[in-house]
Design a protein around this motif. Structure first.
Motif, PDB file in Angstrom:
ATOM      1  N   GLU A  55      46.727  56.582  28.828  1.00  0.00           N
ATOM      2  CA  GLU A  55      47.487  57.041  30.227  1.00  0.00           C
ATOM      3  C   GLU A  55      48.733  57.139  29.749  1.00  0.00           C
ATOM      4  N   LEU A  56      49.327  58.133  30.890  1.00  0.00           N
ATOM      5  CA  LEU A  56      50.955  58.123  30.833  1.00  0.00           C
ATOM      6  C   LEU A  56      51.401  57.156  31.294  1.00  0.00           C
ATOM      7  N   GLY A  57      52.895  56.935  30.814  1.00  0.00           N
ATOM      8  CA  GLY A  57      53.588  55.626  31.369  1.00  0.00           C
ATOM      9  C   GLY A  57      53.572  54.593  30.379  1.00  0.00           C
ATOM     10  N   ASP A  58      54.485  53.763  30.407  1.00  0.00           N
ATOM     11  CA  ASP A  58      54.745  52.631  29.566  1.00  0.00           C
ATOM     12  C   ASP A  58      53.965  51.242  29.812  1.00  0.00           C
ATOM     13  N   TYR A  59      53.953  51.098  31.191  1.00  0.00           N
ATOM     14  CA  TYR A  59      53.506  49.676  31.801  1.00  0.00           C
ATOM     15  C   TYR A  59      52.135  50.084  32.591  1.00  0.00           C
ATOM     16  N   ASN A  60      51.120  50.338  32.024  1.00  0.00           N
ATOM     17  CA  ASN A  60      49.701  50.523  32.682  1.00  0.00           C
ATOM     18  C   ASN A  60      48.968  49.319  32.930  1.00  0.00           C
ATOM     19  N   ASN A  61      49.525  48.348  33.593  1.00  0.00           N
ATOM     20  CA  ASN A  61      48.773  46.998  33.766  1.00  0.00           C
ATOM     21  C   ASN A  61      47.520  47.328  34.457  1.00  0.00           C
ATOM     22  N   SER A  62      47.573  48.290  35.579  1.00  0.00           N
ATOM     23  CA  SER A  62      46.322  48.397  36.424  1.00  0.00           C
ATOM     24  C   SER A  62      45.288  49.442  35.774  1.00  0.00           C
ATOM     25  N   ILE A  63      45.454  50.011  34.748  1.00  0.00           N
ATOM     26  CA  ILE A  63      44.801  50.812  34.024  1.00  0.00           C
ATOM     27  C   ILE A  63      43.277  50.159  33.621  1.00  0.00           C
ATOM     28  N   ARG A  64      42.144  50.595  34.132  1.00  0.00           N
ATOM     29  CA  ARG A  64      41.001  50.106  33.540  1.00  0.00           C
ATOM     30  C   ARG A  64      39.970  50.806  32.804  1.00  0.00           C
TER      31      ARG A  64
ATOM     32  N   MET B 118      33.293  42.498  32.843  1.00  0.00           N
ATOM     33  CA  MET B 118      34.323  43.496  33.415  1.00  0.00           C
ATOM     34  C   MET B 118      35.749  43.167  33.080  1.00  0.00           C
ATOM     35  N   ASP B 119      36.653  43.891  32.657  1.00  0.00           N
ATOM     36  CA  ASP B 119      37.930  43.613  32.392  1.00  0.00           C
ATOM     37  C   ASP B 119      38.423  42.390  31.631  1.00  0.00           C
ATOM     38  N   ASN B 120      37.827  42.059  30.534  1.00  0.00           N
ATOM     39  CA  ASN B 120      37.922  40.782  29.974  1.00  0.00           C
ATOM     40  C   ASN B 120      39.466  40.557  29.321  1.00  0.00           C
ATOM     41  N   ALA B 121      40.073  41.649  29.177  1.00  0.00           N
ATOM     42  CA  ALA B 121      41.379  41.398  28.348  1.00  0.00           C
ATOM     43  C   ALA B 121      42.496  42.485  28.821  1.00  0.00           C
ATOM     44  N   ILE B 122      43.614  42.040  28.732  1.00  0.00           N
ATOM     45  CA  ILE B 122      44.852  43.034  28.878  1.00  0.00           C
ATOM     46  C   ILE B 122      45.324  43.298  27.588  1.00  0.00           C
ATOM     47  N   HIS B 123      45.778  44.500  27.284  1.00  0.00           N
ATOM     48  CA  HIS B 123      46.186  45.105  25.907  1.00  0.00           C
ATOM     49  C   HIS B 123      47.583  45.202  26.024  1.00  0.00           C
TER      50      HIS B 123
ATOM     51  N   THR C  11      53.310  50.384  26.437  1.00  0.00           N
ATOM     52  CA  THR C  11      53.490  48.832  25.942  1.00  0.00           C
ATOM     53  C   THR C  11      52.319  48.129  26.408  1.00  0.00           C
ATOM     54  N   ILE C  12      52.129  48.334  27.690  1.00  0.00           N
ATOM     55  CA  ILE C  12      50.691  47.701  28.076  1.00  0.00           C
ATOM     56  C   ILE C  12      49.662  48.771  28.475  1.00  0.00           C
ATOM     57  N   SER C  13      48.576  48.729  28.063  1.00  0.00           N
ATOM     58  CA  SER C  13      47.685  49.984  28.045  1.00  0.00           C
ATOM     59  C   SER C  13      46.728  49.751  29.152  1.00  0.00           C
ATOM     60  N   GLY C  14      46.433  48.484  29.669  1.00  0.00           N
ATOM     61  CA  GLY C  14      45.714  48.184  30.700  1.00  0.00           C
ATOM     62  C   GLY C  14      44.424  47.300  30.437  1.00  0.00           C
ATOM     63  N   SER C  15      43.382  47.246  30.930  1.00  0.00           N
ATOM     64  CA  SER C  15      42.236  46.349  30.653  1.00  0.00           C
ATOM     65  C   SER C  15      41.146  46.817  29.934  1.00  0.00           C
ATOM     66  N   SER C  16      40.465  46.087  28.976  1.00  0.00           N
ATOM     67  CA  SER C  16      39.357  46.511  28.367  1.00  0.00           C
ATOM     68  C   SER C  16      37.991  46.008  29.178  1.00  0.00           C
ATOM     69  N   THR C  17      36.637  46.280  28.579  1.00  0.00           N
ATOM     70  CA  THR C  17      35.830  45.989  29.295  1.00  0.00           C
ATOM     71  C   THR C  17      34.606  45.671  28.060  1.00  0.00           C
ATOM     72  N   VAL C  18      33.635  44.922  28.249  1.00  0.00           N
ATOM     73  CA  VAL C  18      32.826  44.891  27.162  1.00  0.00           C
ATOM     74  C   VAL C  18      31.442  45.724  27.810  1.00  0.00           C
ATOM     75  N   VAL C  19      31.085  46.474  26.974  1.00  0.00           N
ATOM     76  CA  VAL C  19      29.783  47.164  27.346  1.00  0.00           C
ATOM     77  C   VAL C  19      28.614  47.211  26.409  1.00  0.00           C
TER      78      VAL C  19
ATOM     79  N   ASP D  75      62.543  43.126  28.108  1.00  0.00           N
ATOM     80  CA  ASP D  75      61.644  43.588  29.236  1.00  0.00           C
ATOM     81  C   ASP D  75      60.324  43.107  29.598  1.00  0.00           C
ATOM     82  N   ILE D  76      59.521  42.962  28.381  1.00  0.00           N
ATOM     83  CA  ILE D  76      57.961  42.618  28.520  1.00  0.00           C
ATOM     84  C   ILE D  76      58.107  41.115  29.223  1.00  0.00           C
ATOM     85  N   LYS D  77      59.124  40.264  28.731  1.00  0.00           N
ATOM     86  CA  LYS D  77      58.893  38.705  29.251  1.00  0.00           C
ATOM     87  C   LYS D  77      59.515  38.906  30.600  1.00  0.00           C
ATOM     88  N   THR D  78      60.336  39.655  30.985  1.00  0.00           N
ATOM     89  CA  THR D  78      60.921  39.943  32.485  1.00  0.00           C
ATOM     90  C   THR D  78      59.669  40.142  33.310  1.00  0.00           C
ATOM     91  N   LEU D  79      58.990  41.205  32.737  1.00  0.00           N
ATOM     92  CA  LEU D  79      57.533  41.437  33.593  1.00  0.00           C
ATOM     93  C   LEU D  79      56.986  40.350  33.832  1.00  0.00           C
TER      94      LEU D  79
END
Length: 435
Positions: A111-120, A173-178, A151-159, A214-218
């Motif tokens: 995904e475009l952007g640096d902090y994609n925490n909410s991307i699934r 679903m959404d087992n980890a943040i990367h 920097t943060i890619s989003g969440s992974s899911t086991v399939v 920056d990551i720790k601040t987030l």
């Protein structure tokens, strides 16, 4: 002319549709199933000779050497064969990337952007990918579908790899943040040097430390936000990190360098996250420290050159045994772009030649992976109460010569092992009248 172009496009579409392999997800199997007379590799280090697995409605009821199958039950005779738990590919862009280079329309992994925490990643997972069926034919039945980029890619899911759509496929679903750790090393672009392009002079350590701040601040801001009982406005980026703080998700830190991994340990100390290191080619250097802080490791690329010039030439092969000796929970992965991840079992076979026992190597691609992904309560080994994710192989699954998968079951359903490569083989065998 326009009509001719439309006709050609339609013809091409019909040809493409006809070229699709006729591989359908298996229907649910209700009732009892017995796999008998096989050498059962449980996945936890135990081996049962001439054993039987009893399955009822997709769940393993019992495993042992003294189980009698009723005459009217569905029986699969595995006499002379090896029986294994389904293999688990822990980190992959499977279903997100179809053609590696040049065809952007088939890729949905970054995904475009640096902090994609909410991307699934799961909502982009394509169950019709042709690669999926080649993995099943090589024993891989579960996979951790993982986003990339930023920097943060989003969440992974086991399939599980036998589904009509992503809703059917989701296993956890959404087992980890990367998180992709910034590098402390500047590696010059050799092509830029040959082309005479001037590269900017920067301090990689300074840049990396700023990014880490920056990551720790987030994380600190997210922690403060999540501790508030109510919010005037919803912050999706902070909400997406909630699972890290309540321990329903793990933080997968993609890092190879020791300095990067030490920063990951800081995340454990300050925030209490469950951290898993991905890549971790230098993890053998701090194995005792990883054990101390209960940090698991996913070794990404075993069939590779050493990370640094001072490492032994066979260091990637020896690292699994060194982590095993230190008591670090680790799993093996396969990120090889050309073979498209199907050599996972043979990576484990290499590790078994460099210090691991065969059962330890098997565990690194089954039960250990399931533990790291958080699905060991229902997958990763052939134990009572778990899903019947089972393989029957002609020979040793870790050996490229004898690893021939004859049957595969996901949640008790016998799934098709057909795939595009097999169909092309049969097609040209027919054309040239080969037996």
């Amino acid at each position: 002319m326009k009509k001719l172009i439309i006709f050609i496009h339609c013809l091409a579409l019909l040809t493409a549709v006809k070229a699709q392999e006729d591989v359908y997800p298996a229907k649910p199997y209700a009732g009892k199933l017995y796999i008998t007379n096989g050498t059962i590799h449980v996945g936890n280090g135990q081996v049962i000779e001439n054993g039987t697995i009893e399955v009822d409605n997709g769940k393993i009821v019992q495993v042992g050497a003294n189980i009698t199958a009723p005459a009217d039950a569905k029986i699969v005779d595995a006499k002379g064969k090896q029986v294994y738990p389904g293999l688990v590919l822990p980190i992959t862009d499977l279903g997100l990337k179809e053609i590696g280079n040049g065809v952007r329309g088939s890729n949905d992994f970054s995904e475009l952007g640096d902090y994609n925490n909410s991307i699934r990643s799961i909502v982009a997972y394509n169950t019709d990918s042709k690669i999926i069926n080649t993995l099943k034919a090589n024993g891989i039945l579960l996979a951790g579908v993982t986003p990339q980029g930023g920097t943060i890619s989003g969440s992974s899911t086991v399939v599980q790899l036998d589904a009509w759509n992503w809703e059917d496929a989701a296993y956890k679903m959404d087992n980890a943040i990367h998180l992709n750790m910034p590098t402390f090393i500047s590696r010059p672009n050799r092509f830029a040097i040959f082309a005479g392009i001037q590269q900017p002079q920067t301090d990689p350590t300074k840049d990396a430390l700023k990014k880490i701040d920056d990551i720790k601040t987030l994380f600190r801001q997210a922690k403060g936000y999540l501790q508030e009982p109510t919010h005037k406005e919803t912050n999706l980026k902070y909400e997406a990190l909630k699972g890290l703080f309540n321990k329903t998700q793990k933080l997968f830190v993609h890092a190879d360098q020791v300095k990067q991994m030490l920063i990951a340990i800081d995340f454990v100390k300050e925030f209490g996250f469950d951290v898993v290191l991905v890549g971790a080619s230098e993890s053998f250097q701090i194995a005792d420290l990883l054990k101390q802080y209960n940090i698991a490791v996913v070794l990404s690329d075993e069939h590779a050159l050493p990370t640094t010039e001072d490492d032994d030439i066979d260091q990637p092969f020896k690292t699994p045994a060194m982590l095993q000796k230190a008591g670090v929970l680790f799993a093996l992965n396969d990120e090889h772009e050309e073979s498209r991840y199907r050599n996972l079992a043979f990576n484990a076979g290499t590790a078994a030649s460099y210090g691991l026992t065969k059962e330890q190597a098997l565990q690194a691609i089954t039960l250990n992976s399931a533990k790291i992904l958080g699905v060991d309560d229902k997958a990763g080994s052939l134990e009572t109460g778990k899903d019947a994710n089972i393989l029957i192989s002609e020979g040793d699954i870790l050996d490229m010569r004898t690893s021939i998968i004859l049957h595969a079951f996901i949640q008790g359903r016998e799934v098709s092992l057909d795939n595009k490569q097999k169909q092309l083989y049969e097609r040209y065998k027919y054309k040239y009248e080969l037996k």
